[in-house]
Design a protein around this motif. Structure first.
Motif, PDB file in Angstrom:
ATOM      1  N   TYR A  60     -30.280 -36.933 -36.925  1.00 55.96           N
ATOM      2  CA  TYR A  60     -30.947 -38.087 -37.467  1.00 55.96           C
ATOM      3  C   TYR A  60     -30.712 -38.310 -39.046  1.00 55.96           C
ATOM      4  O   TYR A  60     -31.108 -37.133 -39.659  1.00 55.96           O
ATOM      5  CB  TYR A  60     -32.150 -38.494 -37.088  1.00 55.96           C
ATOM      6  CG  TYR A  60     -32.176 -39.046 -35.466  1.00 55.96           C
ATOM      7  CD1 TYR A  60     -32.465 -38.318 -34.476  1.00 55.96           C
ATOM      8  CD2 TYR A  60     -32.013 -40.562 -35.490  1.00 55.96           C
ATOM      9  CE1 TYR A  60     -32.530 -38.679 -33.306  1.00 55.96           C
ATOM     10  CE2 TYR A  60     -31.936 -40.884 -34.071  1.00 55.96           C
ATOM     11  CZ  TYR A  60     -32.191 -40.024 -33.029  1.00 55.96           C
ATOM     12  OH  TYR A  60     -32.238 -40.590 -31.603  1.00 55.96           O
ATOM     13  N   ASP A  61     -30.164 -39.400 -39.552  1.00 48.66           N
ATOM     14  CA  ASP A  61     -30.466 -39.445 -40.970  1.00 48.66           C
ATOM     15  C   ASP A  61     -31.712 -40.090 -41.468  1.00 48.66           C
ATOM     16  O   ASP A  61     -32.280 -39.645 -42.703  1.00 48.66           O
ATOM     17  CB  ASP A  61     -29.242 -40.701 -41.372  1.00 48.66           C
ATOM     18  CG  ASP A  61     -27.748 -40.184 -41.180  1.00 48.66           C
ATOM     19  OD1 ASP A  61     -27.427 -39.286 -41.840  1.00 48.66           O
ATOM     20  OD2 ASP A  61     -27.322 -40.614 -40.174  1.00 48.66           O
ATOM     21  N   LEU A  62     -32.395 -40.724 -40.915  1.00 51.51           N
ATOM     22  CA  LEU A  62     -33.768 -41.214 -40.870  1.00 51.51           C
ATOM     23  C   LEU A  62     -34.520 -41.243 -39.784  1.00 51.51           C
ATOM     24  O   LEU A  62     -34.102 -41.690 -38.811  1.00 51.51           O
ATOM     25  CB  LEU A  62     -33.967 -42.466 -41.849  1.00 51.51           C
ATOM     26  CG  LEU A  62     -33.204 -42.373 -43.224  1.00 51.51           C
ATOM     27  CD1 LEU A  62     -33.396 -43.826 -43.760  1.00 51.51           C
ATOM     28  CD2 LEU A  62     -34.355 -41.508 -44.215  1.00 51.51           C
ATOM     29  N   LEU A  63     -35.885 -40.753 -39.782  1.00 52.13           N
ATOM     30  CA  LEU A  63     -36.863 -40.792 -38.659  1.00 52.13           C
ATOM     31  C   LEU A  63     -38.269 -41.218 -39.071  1.00 52.13           C
ATOM     32  O   LEU A  63     -38.495 -40.590 -40.450  1.00 52.13           O
ATOM     33  CB  LEU A  63     -36.514 -39.900 -37.445  1.00 52.13           C
ATOM     34  CG  LEU A  63     -36.841 -38.628 -37.815  1.00 52.13           C
ATOM     35  CD1 LEU A  63     -37.215 -37.826 -36.646  1.00 52.13           C
ATOM     36  CD2 LEU A  63     -35.972 -37.610 -38.731  1.00 52.13           C
ATOM     37  N   THR A  64     -38.998 -41.662 -38.193  1.00 53.06           N
ATOM     38  CA  THR A  64     -40.390 -41.755 -38.700  1.00 53.06           C
ATOM     39  C   THR A  64     -41.281 -41.440 -37.335  1.00 53.06           C
ATOM     40  O   THR A  64     -40.869 -40.994 -36.378  1.00 53.06           O
ATOM     41  CB  THR A  64     -40.598 -43.214 -38.991  1.00 53.06           C
ATOM     42  OG1 THR A  64     -42.178 -43.235 -39.545  1.00 53.06           O
ATOM     43  CG2 THR A  64     -40.757 -44.436 -38.029  1.00 53.06           C
ATOM     44  N   ILE A  65     -42.599 -41.772 -37.495  1.00 54.41           N
ATOM     45  CA  ILE A  65     -43.557 -41.291 -36.528  1.00 54.41           C
ATOM     46  C   ILE A  65     -44.125 -42.394 -35.581  1.00 54.41           C
ATOM     47  O   ILE A  65     -44.140 -43.625 -36.245  1.00 54.41           O
ATOM     48  CB  ILE A  65     -44.861 -40.409 -37.409  1.00 54.41           C
ATOM     49  CG1 ILE A  65     -45.653 -39.909 -36.358  1.00 54.41           C
ATOM     50  CG2 ILE A  65     -45.650 -41.593 -37.940  1.00 54.41           C
ATOM     51  CD1 ILE A  65     -46.445 -38.734 -37.026  1.00 54.41           C
ATOM     52  N   GLY A  66     -44.330 -42.093 -34.577  1.00 56.51           N
ATOM     53  CA  GLY A  66     -45.003 -43.160 -33.354  1.00 56.51           C
ATOM     54  C   GLY A  66     -46.333 -43.161 -33.281  1.00 56.51           C
ATOM     55  O   GLY A  66     -46.703 -41.844 -33.569  1.00 56.51           O
ATOM     56  N   ASN A  67     -46.938 -43.848 -32.584  1.00 56.47           N
ATOM     57  CA  ASN A  67     -48.497 -43.657 -32.189  1.00 56.47           C
ATOM     58  C   ASN A  67     -48.656 -42.512 -31.366  1.00 56.47           C
ATOM     59  O   ASN A  67     -49.519 -41.804 -31.171  1.00 56.47           O
ATOM     60  CB  ASN A  67     -48.998 -44.894 -32.060  1.00 56.47           C
ATOM     61  CG  ASN A  67     -48.203 -45.492 -30.683  1.00 56.47           C
ATOM     62  OD1 ASN A  67     -46.940 -46.013 -30.943  1.00 56.47           O
ATOM     63  ND2 ASN A  67     -48.919 -45.686 -29.607  1.00 56.47           N
ATOM     64  N   HIS A  68     -47.443 -42.188 -30.491  1.00 58.72           N
ATOM     65  CA  HIS A  68     -47.661 -41.355 -29.386  1.00 58.72           C
ATOM     66  C   HIS A  68     -47.519 -39.893 -29.925  1.00 58.72           C
ATOM     67  O   HIS A  68     -47.692 -38.829 -29.219  1.00 58.72           O
ATOM     68  CB  HIS A  68     -46.495 -41.422 -28.255  1.00 58.72           C
ATOM     69  CG  HIS A  68     -46.932 -42.455 -27.435  1.00 58.72           C
ATOM     70  ND1 HIS A  68     -47.652 -42.225 -26.078  1.00 58.72           N
ATOM     71  CD2 HIS A  68     -46.855 -43.874 -27.435  1.00 58.72           C
ATOM     72  CE1 HIS A  68     -47.880 -43.335 -25.387  1.00 58.72           C
ATOM     73  NE2 HIS A  68     -47.466 -44.640 -26.221  1.00 58.72           N
ATOM     74  N   GLU A  69     -47.250 -39.770 -31.273  1.00 61.87           N
ATOM     75  CA  GLU A  69     -47.361 -38.378 -31.828  1.00 61.87           C
ATOM     76  C   GLU A  69     -48.768 -38.053 -32.427  1.00 61.87           C
ATOM     77  O   GLU A  69     -48.993 -37.079 -33.386  1.00 61.87           O
ATOM     78  CB  GLU A  69     -46.310 -38.406 -32.970  1.00 61.87           C
ATOM     79  CG  GLU A  69     -44.839 -38.203 -32.598  1.00 61.87           C
ATOM     80  CD  GLU A  69     -44.108 -39.360 -31.888  1.00 61.87           C
ATOM     81  OE1 GLU A  69     -43.965 -40.463 -32.283  1.00 61.87           O
ATOM     82  OE2 GLU A  69     -43.761 -39.048 -30.723  1.00 61.87           O
ATOM     83  N   LEU A  70     -49.413 -39.169 -32.322  1.00 61.45           N
ATOM     84  CA  LEU A  70     -50.932 -39.238 -32.962  1.00 61.45           C
ATOM     85  C   LEU A  70     -52.020 -39.166 -32.157  1.00 61.45           C
ATOM     86  O   LEU A  70     -53.282 -38.964 -32.550  1.00 61.45           O
ATOM     87  CB  LEU A  70     -51.025 -40.149 -34.058  1.00 61.45           C
ATOM     88  CG  LEU A  70     -50.084 -40.282 -35.230  1.00 61.45           C
ATOM     89  CD1 LEU A  70     -50.283 -41.425 -36.015  1.00 61.45           C
ATOM     90  CD2 LEU A  70     -50.360 -38.935 -35.967  1.00 61.45           C
ATOM     91  N   TYR A  71     -51.546 -39.387 -30.887  1.00 64.26           N
ATOM     92  CA  TYR A  71     -53.234 -39.362 -29.850  1.00 64.26           C
ATOM     93  C   TYR A  71     -53.635 -37.918 -29.904  1.00 64.26           C
ATOM     94  O   TYR A  71     -54.780 -37.837 -29.874  1.00 64.26           O
ATOM     95  CB  TYR A  71     -52.611 -39.792 -28.436  1.00 64.26           C
ATOM     96  CG  TYR A  71     -52.250 -41.338 -28.259  1.00 64.26           C
ATOM     97  CD1 TYR A  71     -50.888 -41.816 -27.973  1.00 64.26           C
ATOM     98  CD2 TYR A  71     -53.358 -42.187 -28.494  1.00 64.26           C
ATOM     99  CE1 TYR A  71     -50.623 -43.026 -27.876  1.00 64.26           C
ATOM    100  CE2 TYR A  71     -53.289 -43.590 -27.990  1.00 64.26           C
ATOM    101  CZ  TYR A  71     -51.863 -43.919 -27.999  1.00 64.26           C
ATOM    102  OH  TYR A  71     -51.602 -45.323 -27.857  1.00 64.26           O
TER     103      TYR A  71
END
Ligand SMILES: Nc1nc2c(ncn2[C@@H]2O[C@H](COP(=O)(O)O)[C@@H](O)[C@H]2O)c(=O)[nH]1
Ligand SMILES: [Zn+2]
Ligand SMILES: [Zn+2]
Length: 611
Positions: free
Chosen positions: A128-139
């Motif tokens: 990936y050239d760019l990626l970010t975080i989702g809520n399922h990475e934070l529960y």
């Protein structure tokens, strides 16, 4: 026997009619062979092109029983590497973007402890050239830690998170990756300023922190200082990688856009969204668009921008690519699988097979004989609706872990519909199936309250207020007002006639024998964004919560009954009790009831009773 000429003439006419029809039908089929209505729509390439994934939720094996999504992550890696070659050969840029939610909803990610330990290394094989975080990475902290220690390390500098932080062991908060990235593209040498944002999510674990986009913009000086540090004359494109729904009824992207436009009046801006699991494309203004690319490795999103043209229609293209080999090979322009495969892609597919065997995901638990059970393809009252099946058959099998627990004769068991993640299909029901349908491992808790109060909880949570809205399946959170608004009013580029859409959809659905069921997406550019024409799948409305009811007729409203629910929705239940002006007796919070997860109940029901 004398036949008069009329009879003979009629027999000949009928015979000729049959011959003519047969010939016509053969020609009709030959025509469709060469011009099948399922002809895959080509991609439109531009100066800069993007491949987007979001809400993959661990579906890296692909969909083993759905032909439309039969590609796995290895095929996806071969596909993007073929597209990169096309871009390089043409001197165009191609960037790979992911918007997060890489857990919950598939055995490959969820069967391990911690969740994702085997699935994320497969995800990370994609460059990936760019990626970010989702809520399922934070529960869960364990998932946040994986992001911080594994993904950010791996994607060095390409992991953007402008409003989410991670708490180190010493208690200090640090950014997940980088708050922004300023870079130049390899082929067109475009200067890009990029950020990563998550929606205003408040259920993060205590080793992380989410600050709302508005709060960052208004009260964290670094953001506007960064915009000033890279003035319009130094930026060809602003790139926002977000896990935020792009739908107009969700205001966060639009606030961000209003601020960016203050600093960059006519710079091109490209948003990528996620979270609500739908395919969508929004035109914010003539130099800004937003793409959202579905869920669960059913969709690869595509958008391209021609930076030089003054003609809006030539500037943008978007396509929702079905996650299957036909689509991938078509767009890669490689008809043979052997030539399409790349060594890395094949190795990743082998790793997936090996991992699935290691995790024993295909272990049979039972068999779903009678029917498919759908989330919203049939109304909630239909016996083929999965919530009907769960509330009538499965939930009543729940029993307290402690047989000495004080219980009452009547009970209501509530679940949030967003906890059920996929249809339950006829056929073998395996360890994987359980996580695909019901992945969450929530405890059951109990409140014993008057029946008159208990029976009001579900209706109250099923109104459309914000607090309850986040309990339903993500793709159902795009409320009906938005859907209607989208259908009636269009941005001025281009003005679309609602009737065109309906006519086209009806026309398509009339070709039912030639179209498979699937997505028919109606977005700001019309209804031909799906790379493969489909017969539309209907989505009936789904409430935020459903409940099983074991209530006797004739007992009074004062009768104490047991209200049982997931600890995950405890705050919503307490909110509802507050709305009903019901105060729990002193110290009488919810009692623990059972740790037999719904997925386990489902396993046992299908194994022992059958569905
Ligand atoms: N019962 C539970 N439901 C959960 C849990 N974690 C999430 N959810 C549901 O998922 C959506 C968010 O899904 P997304 O893919 O759109 O981010 C959320 O709104 C809940 O409905 C859980 O632990 N238990
Ligand atoms: Zn999601
Ligand atoms: Zn999400």
């Amino acid at each position: 026997m004398q036949f008069d000429n009329t009879v003979i003439r009629n027999i000949i006419l009928i015979f000729l009619g049959i011959v003519a029809f047969t010939q016509f039908y053969k020609l009709y089929n030959v025509y469709y062979q060469n011009n099948p209505v399922t002809a895959i729509r080509d991609l439109t390439w531009g100066d800069i092109n993007f491949i987007h994934t979001t809400d993959t939720h661990g579906w890296y094996s692909g969909h083993l029983i759905q032909q439309s999504y039969n590609a796995d992550w290895g095929d996806f890696i071969s596909f993007t590497s073929r597209l990169k070659k096309i871009a390089d050969d043409n001197g165009q840029d191609l960037l790979l973007i992911d918007s997060g939610d890489r857990h919950d909803g598939n055995g490959l990610s969820d069967v391990t402890v911690p969740n994702g330990v085997k699935a994320l290394p497969i995800f990370m094989k994609e460059d990936y050239d760019l990626l970010t975080i989702g809520n399922h990475e934070l529960y869960l902290w364990e998932n946040s830690r994986q992001e911080y220690e594994d993904l950010i390390e791996h994607f060095k500098g390409n992991y953007l998170s402008s409003n989410v932080e991670y708490k180190l062991d010493n208690g200090t908060f640090v950014t997940f990756g980088d708050k922004f990235k300023y870079f130049t593209t390899p082929n067109k040498h475009l200067r890009i300023l990029s950020f990563g944002f998550l929606f205003d999510f408040n259920r993060f674990n205590d080793h992380s922190r989410v600050t709302s986009i508005k709060e960052v913009i208004d009260n964290q000086p670094w953001f506007k200082e960064t915009l000033k540090a890279y003035p319009p004359e130094e930026v060809d494109l602003l790139l926002l990688v977000t896990h935020v729904p792009i739908t107009r009824s969700w205001p966060e992207i639009y606030y961000l856009h209003s601020v960016l436009r203050e600093f960059y009046p006519d710079t091109k801006i490209q948003y990528f969204g996620g979270h609500s699991h739908i395919r969508d494309f929004i035109v914010l203004d003539e130099y800004a668009t937003a793409l959202q690319s579905g869920r669960y490795c059913e969709t690869v999103g595509w958008t391209s921008i021609n930076l030089q043209t003054d003609n809006f229609k030539e500037r943008y293209s978007r396509t929702y690519i079905d996650f299957n080999l036909d689509s991938f090979q078509h767009h890669a322009k490689i008809s043979s699988k052997d030539s399409f495969d790349t060594e890395k892609g094949v190795n990743v597919s082998k790793l997936i097979t090996q991992t699935r065997n290691e995790l024993k995901l295909n272990t049979p638990i039972g068999y779903v004989k009678k029917s498919n059970y759908y989330i919203d393809y049939v109304p909630i009252t239909d016996s083929k609706n999965i919530f009907h099946f769960l509330t009538k058959k499965v939930l009543p099998t729940l029993t307290p872990d402690d047989e000495n627990l004080e219980i009452h004769d009547e009970r209501i068991i509530i679940i949030n519909t967003g906890s059920i993640r996929y249809d339950l299909y006829k056929g073998p029901y395996t360890l994987d199936s359980r996580y695909i349908v019901s992945p969450f491992e929530n405890l059951w808790v109990k409140l014993s309250i008057p029946k008159g109060i208990a029976i009001q909880i579900t209706p109250l949570l099923n109104d459309e207020s914000y607090i309850a809205k986040h309990l339903k399946p993500p793709h159902q959170q795009d409320d009906s007002d938005e859907k209607n608004a989208r259908r009636q009013t269009r941005f001025s580029y281009p003005v679309l006639d609602l009737n065109d859409y309906d006519k086209q959809t009806i026309k398509n659905s009339k070709k039912k024998k030639k179209l498979t069921k699937g997505y028919v997406t109606f977005d700001d550019l019309g209804h031909e964004g799906d790379d493969t024409p489909h017969k539309a799948v209907v989505n009936f409305p789904i409430p935020n919560v459903v409940n099983s009811e074991e209530i006797k007729k004739g007992t009074s409203d004062e009768e104490i009954v047991d209200l049982i629910f997931y600890d995950f929705i405890e705050s919503n239940i307490i909110w509802a009790l507050d709305q009903l002006n019901y105060t729990l007796p002193e110290g009488k919070g919810p009692d623990f009831y059972s740790k037999k997860y719904l997925g386990t109940l489902l396993n046992e029901y299908i194994r022992d009773i059958g569905a």
